[in-house]
Write a protein that holds these residues in place. Sequence first.
Motif, PDB file in Angstrom:
ATOM      1  N   MET A   1      33.808  32.046   1.679  1.00  0.00           N
ATOM      2  CA  MET A   1      34.783  31.068   1.261  1.00  0.00           C
ATOM      3  C   MET A   1      35.215  31.383  -0.176  1.00  0.00           C
ATOM      4  O   MET A   1      34.412  31.838  -0.984  1.00  0.00           O
ATOM      5  CB  MET A   1      34.172  29.668   1.338  1.00  0.00           C
ATOM      6  N   LYS A   2      36.476  31.142  -0.487  1.00  0.00           N
ATOM      7  CA  LYS A   2      37.003  31.403  -1.823  1.00  0.00           C
ATOM      8  C   LYS A   2      37.584  30.114  -2.400  1.00  0.00           C
ATOM      9  O   LYS A   2      38.248  29.366  -1.699  1.00  0.00           O
ATOM     10  CB  LYS A   2      38.096  32.464  -1.768  1.00  0.00           C
ATOM     11  N   ARG A   3      37.330  29.926  -3.691  1.00  0.00           N
ATOM     12  CA  ARG A   3      37.900  28.785  -4.410  1.00  0.00           C
ATOM     13  C   ARG A   3      38.925  29.329  -5.389  1.00  0.00           C
ATOM     14  O   ARG A   3      38.587  30.071  -6.317  1.00  0.00           O
ATOM     15  CB  ARG A   3      36.792  28.018  -5.138  1.00  0.00           C
ATOM     16  N   GLU A   4      40.192  28.967  -5.180  1.00  0.00           N
ATOM     17  CA  GLU A   4      41.270  29.413  -6.065  1.00  0.00           C
ATOM     18  C   GLU A   4      41.028  28.853  -7.465  1.00  0.00           C
ATOM     19  O   GLU A   4      40.558  27.722  -7.613  1.00  0.00           O
ATOM     20  CB  GLU A   4      42.621  28.926  -5.548  1.00  0.00           C
ATOM     21  N   ILE A   5      41.353  29.642  -8.484  1.00  0.00           N
ATOM     22  CA  ILE A   5      41.185  29.222  -9.874  1.00  0.00           C
ATOM     23  C   ILE A   5      42.439  29.509 -10.674  1.00  0.00           C
ATOM     24  O   ILE A   5      43.265  30.338 -10.288  1.00  0.00           O
ATOM     25  CB  ILE A   5      39.976  29.925 -10.552  1.00  0.00           C
ATOM     26  N   ASN A   6      42.556  28.832 -11.789  1.00  0.00           N
ATOM     27  CA  ASN A   6      43.572  29.145 -12.786  1.00  0.00           C
ATOM     28  C   ASN A   6      42.923  30.176 -13.711  1.00  0.00           C
ATOM     29  O   ASN A   6      41.906  29.884 -14.351  1.00  0.00           O
ATOM     30  CB  ASN A   6      43.964  27.885 -13.560  1.00  0.00           C
ATOM     31  N   VAL A   7      43.474  31.367 -13.768  1.00  0.00           N
ATOM     32  CA  VAL A   7      42.860  32.457 -14.530  1.00  0.00           C
ATOM     33  C   VAL A   7      42.633  32.069 -15.989  1.00  0.00           C
ATOM     34  O   VAL A   7      41.641  32.472 -16.600  1.00  0.00           O
ATOM     35  CB  VAL A   7      43.669  33.767 -14.390  1.00  0.00           C
ATOM     36  N   TRP A   8      43.515  31.271 -16.556  1.00  0.00           N
ATOM     37  CA  TRP A   8      43.391  30.911 -17.972  1.00  0.00           C
ATOM     38  C   TRP A   8      42.192  29.997 -18.222  1.00  0.00           C
ATOM     39  O   TRP A   8      41.653  29.994 -19.327  1.00  0.00           O
ATOM     40  CB  TRP A   8      44.683  30.306 -18.496  1.00  0.00           C
ATOM     41  N   ASP A   9      41.759  29.249 -17.211  1.00  0.00           N
ATOM     42  CA  ASP A   9      40.562  28.424 -17.362  1.00  0.00           C
ATOM     43  C   ASP A   9      39.313  29.288 -17.509  1.00  0.00           C
ATOM     44  O   ASP A   9      38.282  28.814 -17.982  1.00  0.00           O
ATOM     45  CB  ASP A   9      40.385  27.483 -16.156  1.00  0.00           C
ATOM     46  N   TYR A  10      39.392  30.542 -17.083  1.00  0.00           N
ATOM     47  CA  TYR A  10      38.254  31.465 -17.120  1.00  0.00           C
ATOM     48  C   TYR A  10      38.476  32.635 -18.085  1.00  0.00           C
ATOM     49  O   TYR A  10      37.706  33.594 -18.077  1.00  0.00           O
ATOM     50  CB  TYR A  10      37.970  31.991 -15.706  1.00  0.00           C
ATOM     51  N   SER A  11      39.512  32.570 -18.902  1.00  0.00           N
ATOM     52  CA  SER A  11      39.835  33.707 -19.768  1.00  0.00           C
ATOM     53  C   SER A  11      38.696  34.047 -20.726  1.00  0.00           C
ATOM     54  O   SER A  11      38.410  35.233 -20.947  1.00  0.00           O
ATOM     55  CB  SER A  11      41.137  33.455 -20.537  1.00  0.00           C
ATOM     56  N   GLY A  12      38.052  33.046 -21.295  1.00  0.00           N
ATOM     57  CA  GLY A  12      36.929  33.313 -22.194  1.00  0.00           C
ATOM     58  C   GLY A  12      35.800  34.036 -21.478  1.00  0.00           C
ATOM     59  O   GLY A  12      35.233  35.001 -22.006  1.00  0.00           O
ATOM     60  N   LYS A  13      35.467  33.592 -20.287  1.00  0.00           N
ATOM     61  CA  LYS A  13      34.400  34.219 -19.497  1.00  0.00           C
ATOM     62  C   LYS A  13      34.771  35.660 -19.121  1.00  0.00           C
ATOM     63  O   LYS A  13      33.946  36.569 -19.217  1.00  0.00           O
ATOM     64  CB  LYS A  13      34.125  33.384 -18.238  1.00  0.00           C
ATOM     65  N   ILE A  14      36.015  35.860 -18.707  1.00  0.00           N
ATOM     66  CA  ILE A  14      36.457  37.207 -18.328  1.00  0.00           C
ATOM     67  C   ILE A  14      36.359  38.148 -19.526  1.00  0.00           C
ATOM     68  O   ILE A  14      35.819  39.257 -19.411  1.00  0.00           O
ATOM     69  CB  ILE A  14      37.889  37.169 -17.758  1.00  0.00           C
ATOM     70  N   ASN A  15      36.844  37.711 -20.675  1.00  0.00           N
ATOM     71  CA  ASN A  15      36.779  38.557 -21.876  1.00  0.00           C
ATOM     72  C   ASN A  15      35.341  38.821 -22.299  1.00  0.00           C
ATOM     73  O   ASN A  15      34.986  39.947 -22.668  1.00  0.00           O
ATOM     74  CB  ASN A  15      37.571  37.924 -23.017  1.00  0.00           C
ATOM     75  N   GLU A  16      34.495  37.798 -22.260  1.00  0.00           N
ATOM     76  CA  GLU A  16      33.083  37.966 -22.633  1.00  0.00           C
ATOM     77  C   GLU A  16      32.393  38.977 -21.726  1.00  0.00           C
ATOM     78  O   GLU A  16      31.699  39.883 -22.190  1.00  0.00           O
ATOM     79  CB  GLU A  16      32.376  36.616 -22.547  1.00  0.00           C
ATOM     80  N   GLU A  17      32.587  38.839 -20.443  1.00  0.00           N
ATOM     81  CA  GLU A  17      31.913  39.728 -19.487  1.00  0.00           C
ATOM     82  C   GLU A  17      32.496  41.142 -19.516  1.00  0.00           C
ATOM     83  O   GLU A  17      31.773  42.111 -19.268  1.00  0.00           O
ATOM     84  CB  GLU A  17      31.981  39.155 -18.067  1.00  0.00           C
ATOM     85  N   THR A  18      33.777  41.282 -19.830  1.00  0.00           N
ATOM     86  CA  THR A  18      34.368  42.624 -19.923  1.00  0.00           C
ATOM     87  C   THR A  18      33.609  43.454 -20.946  1.00  0.00           C
ATOM     88  O   THR A  18      33.314  44.630 -20.704  1.00  0.00           O
ATOM     89  CB  THR A  18      35.866  42.548 -20.264  1.00  0.00           C
ATOM     90  N   GLY A  19      33.271  42.847 -22.073  1.00  0.00           N
ATOM     91  CA  GLY A  19      32.518  43.575 -23.100  1.00  0.00           C
ATOM     92  C   GLY A  19      31.133  43.995 -22.653  1.00  0.00           C
ATOM     93  O   GLY A  19      30.573  44.969 -23.165  1.00  0.00           O
ATOM     94  N   LYS A  20      30.566  43.302 -21.677  1.00  0.00           N
ATOM     95  CA  LYS A  20      29.229  43.625 -21.150  1.00  0.00           C
ATOM     96  C   LYS A  20      29.304  44.581 -19.958  1.00  0.00           C
ATOM     97  O   LYS A  20      28.347  45.285 -19.664  1.00  0.00           O
ATOM     98  CB  LYS A  20      28.528  42.347 -20.690  1.00  0.00           C
ATOM     99  N   GLY A  21      30.428  44.545 -19.248  1.00  0.00           N
ATOM    100  CA  GLY A  21      30.610  45.384 -18.065  1.00  0.00           C
ATOM    101  C   GLY A  21      31.011  44.557 -16.856  1.00  0.00           C
ATOM    102  O   GLY A  21      30.335  43.598 -16.483  1.00  0.00           O
TER     103      GLY A  21
END
Length: 173
Positions: A1-21
């Motif tokens: 199952m997938k839950r649609e999200i607003n990408v901007w609500d997760y932008s901080g998490k995406i940027n943080e995790e990008t630096g880790k891999g």
Amino acid sequence: MKREINVWDYSGKINEETGKGILLTPKADGQVNPMTIGWGTLGIQWGKPIFIAFVRESRHTKAMLEKNGEFTVNVPLGAIDKNILGVCGTKSGRDMDKIKELGLTLEEPNVISVPAIKELPLTLECKVIYKQDQEPAAIAKENDERYYAKGTPNEGDYHTAYYGQIVSAYIVE
């Protein structure tokens, strides 16, 4: 199952995790090939949400992106088996099936042809809308020496920036 999200609500998490891999995953000729990346940019271009991924010329992933200009960005939420990022960052899809070897679970995509990876559940489905090869002469000397130094395996192995329009964003549950 997938839950649609607003990408901007997760932008901080995406940027943080990008630096880790995180994983950049293309698909071509029936093969899905996740590759660990630590460089990426989330932003807006031409009024569209985008993720810019940087891929070296020598990578199998680059050849796949050239064949099928679609990719997913797969971001961990919570704990992750570090072996996934390790293998996907050091082994080539030319030599092994990373999905099979790591026992990863593929989830059907919403819009593009590239599946999500359940183990890294925050997923951005992207279509390449622009690409740009790095211009070596435009790279600051300190960065050129650090990432592309003469006499190293990365000598002259510059990156192409792939601007992927985010056409779907969700969390695999």
